[in-house]
Scaffold this active site. Sequence first.
Site, PDB file in Angstrom:
ATOM      1  N   GLU A 178       0.946  -8.511  -2.178  1.00 42.03           N
ATOM      2  CA  GLU A 178       2.090  -7.602  -2.059  1.00 42.03           C
ATOM      3  C   GLU A 178       3.416  -8.337  -2.207  1.00 42.03           C
ATOM      4  O   GLU A 178       4.354  -7.834  -2.830  1.00 42.03           O
ATOM      5  CB  GLU A 178       2.044  -6.855  -0.721  1.00 42.03           C
ATOM      6  CG  GLU A 178       0.930  -5.810  -0.627  1.00 42.03           C
ATOM      7  CD  GLU A 178      -0.428  -6.407  -0.309  1.00 42.03           C
ATOM      8  OE1 GLU A 178      -0.509  -7.616  -0.004  1.00 42.03           O
ATOM      9  OE2 GLU A 178      -1.428  -5.662  -0.359  1.00 42.03           O
TER      10      GLU A 178
ATOM     11  N   HIS B 115      -4.191   2.313   8.048  1.00 40.01           N
ATOM     12  CA  HIS B 115      -4.064   3.259   6.937  1.00 40.01           C
ATOM     13  C   HIS B 115      -3.317   4.494   7.431  1.00 40.01           C
ATOM     14  O   HIS B 115      -3.592   5.600   7.007  1.00 40.01           O
ATOM     15  CB  HIS B 115      -5.440   3.662   6.389  1.00 40.01           C
ATOM     16  CG  HIS B 115      -6.229   2.520   5.836  1.00 40.01           C
ATOM     17  ND1 HIS B 115      -6.952   1.659   6.619  1.00 40.01           N
ATOM     18  CD2 HIS B 115      -6.381   2.073   4.562  1.00 40.01           C
ATOM     19  CE1 HIS B 115      -7.535   0.735   5.866  1.00 40.01           C
ATOM     20  NE2 HIS B 115      -7.202   0.963   4.611  1.00 40.01           N
TER      21      HIS B 115
END
Lengths: 388, 325
Positions: free
Chosen positions: B60, B130
């Site tokens: 990322e 999540h």
Amino acid sequence: MSQTIHKPTFISGDALDIPIFKVLKQNGTLYPKAVEPELSQEFALKIYRDLVFIRVFDERMVNAQRQGRISFYMPCLGEEAASIGSAAALEAQDMVFAQYREQGTLRYRGFTTEQFMDQCFSNERDLGKGRQMPIHYGSNELNYMTISSPLGTQIPQAAGYAYGQKLQGNSGCTICYFGEGAASEGDFHAGLNMAAVLNCPTIFFCRNNGYAISTPASEQYKGDGIASRGVGYGIKTIRIDGNDLLAVYAATKAARDYAVAHNAPVLIEAMSYRLGAHSTSDDPTGYRSKEEEAKWATKDPVLRYKHWLTKKGWWDDAQENKLYAQYREEILAQMKAAEKRLVNKIDDIITDVFDVPTPHLKRQLADLKDHIRKYPAAYPKTSGRLDS
Amino acid sequence: MSKINLLQAINSALETAMHADQTVVCFGEDVGHFGGVFRATSHLQEKFGEDRVFNTPLVEQGIIGFANGLAANGFKAIAEIQFADYIFPAFDQIVNETAKFRYRSGNEFNVGGLTIRSPYGGGIKGAHYHSQSPEAYFAHTPGLKVVVPRDPYQAKGLLLASIRDENPVLFFEPKRLYRASVGEVPETDYEIPLGVAEVVEEGTDITLLAWGAQMEIITEAAALVQEQGISCEIVDLRTIVPWDVETIVNSVKKTGRLIISHEATLTSGFGAEVAATVQEQAFLSLESPILRVCGMDVPYPLSHETEYIPDASKVFEAIKLSINY
């Protein structure tokens, strides 16, 4: 396809033995098998003038910090050939993402003494509007990305910028400078891997100067230096003598040719030594010996290049003395002018946060101006110019 | 005009942007041939080629670093972070680089072309990693715009505006709504301006403010109290930064009451910022304290997700508390 083996056989972490590319001996003569890169006299002397400029400028600015005239400075003593030699091998259209010790590259590209000075004095002529500490230079005109302090962040950015150059198809590339300490940052690994996988024409130029502030390279990494990492990422890699300007120039030129022709990254590890302090906030006597410094002082890159010029008959002591005197005078004069210039008006505290100041920011500015009007003596740099 | 879900609306916005502008480039983990784990970038690589729509390595900080560089070179870089929970390795690139790029260079350089898209929020049994709603972290850093859409129509218009905005934008997509939220979306190119809240339903007694998936919750709560004769003004903030102070303050001046509801945790959530500003600018209009109905200050739990979520019954109770204060 990997070769198959049937016994657990490990490859040693130091199996790679990467050689070091050298052209010039310290006395200014070439190694027997070395090939001298083609440099015209004019070109070779332009490089030398920039080497000398940076040396004089660094010395003067360190003193200016000691005198309290600027807040901070970072010299590149001992590493001038790495930045200037590599800059000389690039095209003007190529982009530079530097770390913070590459003032030589910027000077080579044409940053003026006045521009250096205005940045270091954070005045209203600084292209960065006085917002960052001294040495955080940047210039759109010279394709030199503005420096940011966080280490290694420029590495994946250079990959992305170069990817854009590839899509534009303009045969440009991006050079990205960093130190061997910054190569421990996650962004180094992210950036090299992305550049390799996404085929970005990026030259990763590691200045391995032996120290990250006080931490020696021996406590920074294992294995064969930073160069071995390049091989691990599938990147064409070379190790060079960073104090050998001709080697730096020749290697960077070959790296550029390859990067642009193949849309692929190249890693250069330039071995050098930070002869000065990390910054004006650092004192190397606390972590390294005088003997070690003295040993590296004998490998002075500027002197080595000067010896070469002298042997070619392109330079002499009279020219040398004149050049040093000229730069000393010019730098002093520009310093006196820069420190007299005003800082930006207070309005610039909110510009460039976004492309256009938001109503919220305009309100904060209005509140601040009202406050300054009430206490003008507390804000002498801006209180006299609130409405002009 | 066709009925599509929020995910299809995102895909439509990306396709529209890529058609209109050759400099738009989409990338991230699994974004290429596969079309993203949620399929937001479905078929884009077939349509626009591997140079403009591609997979990146799984890193990322590298994705956003790369995106910063590409945007600095004049491209409209659209970087996907697969889940907002995984944006934190890129926190340094976003906070220290993206956000300060223009300011620190005195406008010599900028990354205004950057849009970071990321599925976000809970309600899908995604537990700690999540489910998070990290908008407040980014709202705390000057130089970033932050946008959250509530339905497919909003998603397409706001995403197109975000891509074309001259500033870096974090675009958080409530993943609970990806397939659940369906609505009419024009096939044409349209934008919804950033920085403008929307009064979705006018009311007189109390203002309910939310954004993203939480809009469904406050709308449900408003329907519950309507049976008791309470009229709620329902407002979607839409853009977290820069937020539309005027619309919110005017609404509160009219209703005299405010409840802010967000799925993110309570402490230092963006609701705190709204509450502080509204009490400063509409103090004498307030009939009761501003209330926040938010996620609890715990990591997003799995087995207690139902209890954790600031649901309609919690908002319902808060409305009654505010009205009866």
